[in-house]
Design a protein around this motif. Structure first.
Motif, mmCIF file in Angstrom:
data_model
loop_
_atom_site.group_PDB
_atom_site.id
_atom_site.type_symbol
_atom_site.label_atom_id
_atom_site.label_comp_id
_atom_site.label_asym_id
_atom_site.label_seq_id
_atom_site.Cartn_x
_atom_site.Cartn_y
_atom_site.Cartn_z
ATOM 1 N N ALA A 243 0.838 -1.201 0.000
ATOM 2 C CA ALA A 243 0.000 0.000 0.000
ATOM 3 C C ALA A 243 0.876 1.254 0.000
ATOM 4 O O ALA A 243 1.873 1.323 0.736
ATOM 5 C CB ALA A 243 -0.909 0.002 1.223
ATOM 6 N N PRO A 244 0.520 2.273 -0.795
ATOM 7 C CA PRO A 244 1.319 3.516 -0.812
ATOM 8 C C PRO A 244 1.264 4.242 0.519
ATOM 9 O O PRO A 244 0.204 4.352 1.141
ATOM 10 C CB PRO A 244 0.643 4.340 -1.917
ATOM 11 N N GLU A 245 2.434 4.721 0.960
ATOM 12 C CA GLU A 245 2.523 5.533 2.169
ATOM 13 C C GLU A 245 2.668 7.012 1.803
ATOM 14 O O GLU A 245 2.088 7.872 2.447
ATOM 15 C CB GLU A 245 3.712 5.073 3.020
ATOM 16 N N TRP A 246 3.460 7.314 0.790
ATOM 17 C CA TRP A 246 3.585 8.669 0.257
ATOM 18 C C TRP A 246 4.279 8.592 -1.093
ATOM 19 O O TRP A 246 4.775 7.541 -1.480
ATOM 20 C CB TRP A 246 4.336 9.613 1.203
ATOM 21 N N SER A 247 4.296 9.709 -1.806
ATOM 22 C CA SER A 247 4.982 9.759 -3.094
ATOM 23 C C SER A 247 5.652 11.110 -3.255
ATOM 24 O O SER A 247 5.264 12.096 -2.618
ATOM 25 C CB SER A 247 4.015 9.506 -4.249
ATOM 26 N N PHE A 248 6.675 11.147 -4.108
ATOM 27 C CA PHE A 248 7.403 12.384 -4.415
ATOM 28 C C PHE A 248 7.426 12.561 -5.924
ATOM 29 O O PHE A 248 7.916 11.695 -6.653
ATOM 30 C CB PHE A 248 8.829 12.325 -3.865
ATOM 31 N N ASP A 249 6.872 13.680 -6.389
ATOM 32 C CA ASP A 249 6.799 13.988 -7.809
ATOM 33 C C ASP A 249 8.141 14.549 -8.259
ATOM 34 O O ASP A 249 8.530 15.649 -7.857
ATOM 35 C CB ASP A 249 5.682 15.005 -8.054
ATOM 36 N N GLU A 250 8.860 13.811 -9.105
ATOM 37 C CA GLU A 250 10.206 14.224 -9.513
ATOM 38 C C GLU A 250 10.211 15.284 -10.612
ATOM 39 O O GLU A 250 11.234 15.927 -10.848
ATOM 40 C CB GLU A 250 10.978 12.987 -10.004
ATOM 41 N N VAL A 251 9.064 15.476 -11.299
ATOM 42 C CA VAL A 251 9.043 16.389 -12.456
ATOM 43 C C VAL A 251 7.836 17.326 -12.457
ATOM 44 O O VAL A 251 7.546 17.972 -13.467
ATOM 45 C CB VAL A 251 9.090 15.594 -13.777
ATOM 46 N N GLN A 252 7.120 17.427 -11.361
ATOM 47 C CA GLN A 252 5.969 18.313 -11.205
ATOM 48 C C GLN A 252 4.992 18.193 -12.389
ATOM 49 O O GLN A 252 4.581 17.107 -12.731
ATOM 50 C CB GLN A 252 6.422 19.766 -10.998
ATOM 51 N N ASN A 253 4.659 19.296 -13.029
ATOM 52 C CA ASN A 253 3.690 19.280 -14.127
ATOM 53 C C ASN A 253 4.357 19.169 -15.484
ATOM 54 O O ASN A 253 3.819 19.613 -16.499
ATOM 55 C CB ASN A 253 2.822 20.541 -14.082
ATOM 56 N N LEU A 254 5.550 18.579 -15.515
ATOM 57 C CA LEU A 254 6.334 18.451 -16.753
ATOM 58 C C LEU A 254 6.533 19.815 -17.409
ATOM 59 O O LEU A 254 6.451 19.963 -18.621
ATOM 60 C CB LEU A 254 5.686 17.450 -17.711
ATOM 61 N N TRP A 255 6.782 20.801 -16.553
ATOM 62 C CA TRP A 255 7.205 22.135 -16.961
ATOM 63 C C TRP A 255 6.231 22.765 -17.960
ATOM 64 O O TRP A 255 6.622 23.444 -18.911
ATOM 65 C CB TRP A 255 8.645 22.072 -17.493
ATOM 66 N N GLY A 256 4.941 22.491 -17.687
ATOM 67 C CA GLY A 256 3.889 23.194 -18.408
ATOM 68 C C GLY A 256 3.478 22.610 -19.736
ATOM 69 O O GLY A 256 2.546 23.118 -20.362
ATOM 70 N N ASN A 257 4.125 21.527 -20.182
ATOM 71 C CA ASN A 257 3.787 20.991 -21.497
ATOM 72 C C ASN A 257 3.823 19.463 -21.477
ATOM 73 O O ASN A 257 4.657 18.841 -22.129
ATOM 74 C CB ASN A 257 4.748 21.527 -22.560
ATOM 75 N N PRO A 258 2.899 18.832 -20.754
ATOM 76 C CA PRO A 258 2.935 17.369 -20.653
ATOM 77 C C PRO A 258 2.607 16.663 -21.960
ATOM 78 O O PRO A 258 2.853 15.458 -22.083
ATOM 79 C CB PRO A 258 1.885 17.066 -19.580
ATOM 80 N N GLY A 259 2.071 17.365 -22.935
ATOM 81 C CA GLY A 259 1.813 16.740 -24.223
ATOM 82 C C GLY A 259 3.077 16.379 -24.967
ATOM 83 O O GLY A 259 3.078 15.488 -25.825
#
Length: 563
Positions: A243-259
């Motif tokens: 079960a997940p305890e926590w997570s850390f986003d290594e790249v946030q919102n992909l610097w505004g252009n996830p496409g």
């Protein structure tokens, strides 16, 4: 375009020797099945005597493990263990046993080879390891008998690996973290971690105080690599349940252009200090120059700014709070991951963090503050080293004028320092790869066939660096790339090379103590336990793929060796 799809897979890691593995990747499928059948050893070796592994003459220091029970040797990832092996007897290492590395599932049906690129662990006299189809196996150290396998038939980019604690084997497929019984290989739980089919997993899980740590990466060989929207997230999972305890986003919102953008990821486990803090080495952002820029976004203009937290050492609290970060290559254009596990050690009486990656630069940081203490370029360097800073705030209209239209880049797509560091507490050892690539604003200018050939001809170095001063103590030039990382025991340092050789060096002088051919090319590190050294030789189409155990005084022979 087929050639471009080949390059997209080739540029990440040295697990690919040719387009063959790419084709195999496209056919791989998920799934699992257990097996307890034994595989006959392919070596003409007498079985090693049963019993406990030998111990070193002296007791291990605080950062030296008694055996290779964790992927990096210990929680600090120093890759330093006590053993019976010394500079005086290392030349007596002989083949004790070997186990074939065999493809499974659709790959096997299609006649494609499997690969192997990980560091095994040895727990209670059993070697646990994983191949590049995510298949997990347990092998008796004393005899080479295959005790069980659990096949997942799930191809990924490697290096893979397992972590064995409390009777459980923690591993991952290209989409899920899993726990298996160490005794039988039966799956106990599975937790899917990827957010979409463009993401994957290719690391050995970390473990500390009842929590398992696994990161996703922007690579799925079944689909592609560095495709838009492929994010990297570090997950902390309950070791008992997944079960997940926590997570850390290594790249946030992909610097505004996830496409278009992607990036980050861990190749190897975090390091842990005595307080349970985590230290991560995070990979690069995407898109990258070698594969060609998306239309209208040359030189990374789809992701302006530093692209945090890529190419960074990151320190987190035991609950995932960001404590500090150091970014080596802001706005990376050239796939210069800072991907290796940070090494926790001491220098000048203080706790320090040492790391290095594909930029070919070693760094030492203050463990408490993240302050840079020294920076050391290693290996051959050419091309615009400051390209990321020049283009960090560029626009599509201005980017093309900021860098040469064409240039030779080194380190190229396979390092720098492609694989893990080791330290004996005063000296850090690094395996360095020298392979230049011709690059232009359009991407890699060399055709894939020529690029494949260049990988085999590349050279390398094994270097020793004084941790107090950041200066090189010795530098051994090697005729082939040492993708096999560094591992140290007493006064001996080991690595393997892409041409298929196991090397041992005198840790103080760099003198070569052993150079013996393997059964095939290698990009697998070694594990050291008692009087054994275990590694893999499984670069596709270069020879017979085997996991090989060497032992002091053993007299076995490999069925075939590279030249």
């Amino acid at each position: 375009m087929k050639e471009m799809s080949q390059l997209r897979y080739l540029v990440k890691r040295p697990v690919v020797a040719s387009a063959t593995l790419l084709i195999a990747a496209s056919l791989a499928a998920g799934g699992c099945g257990g097996s307890s059948k034994s595989a006959a050893a392919s070596c003409s070796a007498k079985p090693a005597a049963a019993g406990a592994a030998s111990t070193a003459a002296s007791s291990p220091g605080p950062a030296v493990a008694a055996g290779w029970t964790l992927p990096g040797g210990n929680l600090r990832n120093t890759r330093d263990v006590a053993s019976a092996i010394t500079s005086s007897n290392v030349a007596t290492l002989g083949v004790a046993w070997c186990v074939p590395v065999e493809s499974t599932g659709k790959n096997r049906a299609a006649g494609f080879a499997d690969g192997y690129a990980t560091t095994p662990v040895v727990v209670n006299g059993v070697v646990y390891t994983q191949d590049l189809e995510s298949n997990v196996m347990a092998i008796r150290l004393a005899t080479g008998k295959l005790l069980w396998t659990h096949n997942y038939n799930s191809l990924n980019g490697g290096p893979d690996g397992v972590n064995v604690v409390g009777g459980r084997v923690y591993a991952a497929t290209n989409h899920a973290a899993v726990a298996l019984s160490a005794a039988t290989g039966r799956q106990l739980w599975s937790r899917t971690l990827i957010g979409n089919d463009r993401e994957g997993i290719d690391m050995a899980p970390g473990y500390n105080h009842g929590t398992v740590y696994v990161s996703t990466v922007p690579v799925n060989p079944d689909v592609g690599e560095y495709l838009g929207g492929a994010k990297s997230t570090l997950w902390a999972l309950n070791a008992a349940t997944g079960a997940p305890e926590w997570s850390f986003d290594e790249v946030q919102n992909l610097w505004g252009n996830p496409g278009i953008n992607s990036g980050g990821g861990l190749w190897d486990p975090p390091s842990f200090d005595s307080h349970g803090n985590l230290y991560l080495g995070i990979a690069n952002p995407g898109p990258i120059g070698q594969t060609g820029w998306p239309k209208g976004y040359r030189w990374g203009t789809s992701r302006p700014g530093p692209d945090l937290y890529t190419d960074s050492v990151v320190k987190l609290s035991p609950r995932g709070k960001l404590l500090w970060y150091y970014q080596l290559t802001p706005h990376d254009l050239f796939d210069w991951d800072l991907q290796n596990s940070p090494v926790l050690t001491t220098a000048r009486g203080q706790q320090v963090v040492i790391d290095g990656g594909k930029a070919g630069i070693l760094i030492e940081l203050n463990a408490q503050t993240g302050k840079l203490l020294w920076k050391l370029p290693v290996g051959v360097h050419s091309g615009p080293a400051n390209a990321g800073l020049l283009t960090e705030h560029a626009t599509p209209a201005t980017a093309s004028s900021l860098l040469p239209a064409q240039f030779e880049l080194e380190p190229g797509v396979f390092g720098g320092v492609e694989s893990q560091l080791a330290t004996n507490g005063s000296t850090t050892f690094a395996a360095v790869n020298n392979l230049a690539v011709p690059l232009s604003v359009q991407g890699l200018t060399e055709r894939s066939q020529a690029f494949d050939a260049a990988i085999g001809k590349a050279t390398g170095e094994m270097i020793a660096v004084n941790q107090d001063t950041g200066r090189i103590e010795w530098d051994d030039k090697l005729p082939s790339s040492p993708y096999g990382a560094a591992a140290v025991t007493g006064n001996v340092v080991f690595t393997t090379t892409y041409s298929g050789h196991l090397y041992a060096f005198n840790a103080a002088t760099g003198a070569i103590l052993l150079n013996t051919p393997l059964s095939a090319g290698s990009n697998a590190p070694v594990a050291i336990d008692g009087d054994y050294v275990i590694t893999g030789a499984a670069v596709p189409e270069s020879g017979q793929a085997l996991i090989i155990a060497y032992k002091l005084g053993a007299k076995g022979k490999l069925p075939a060796t590279v030249r």
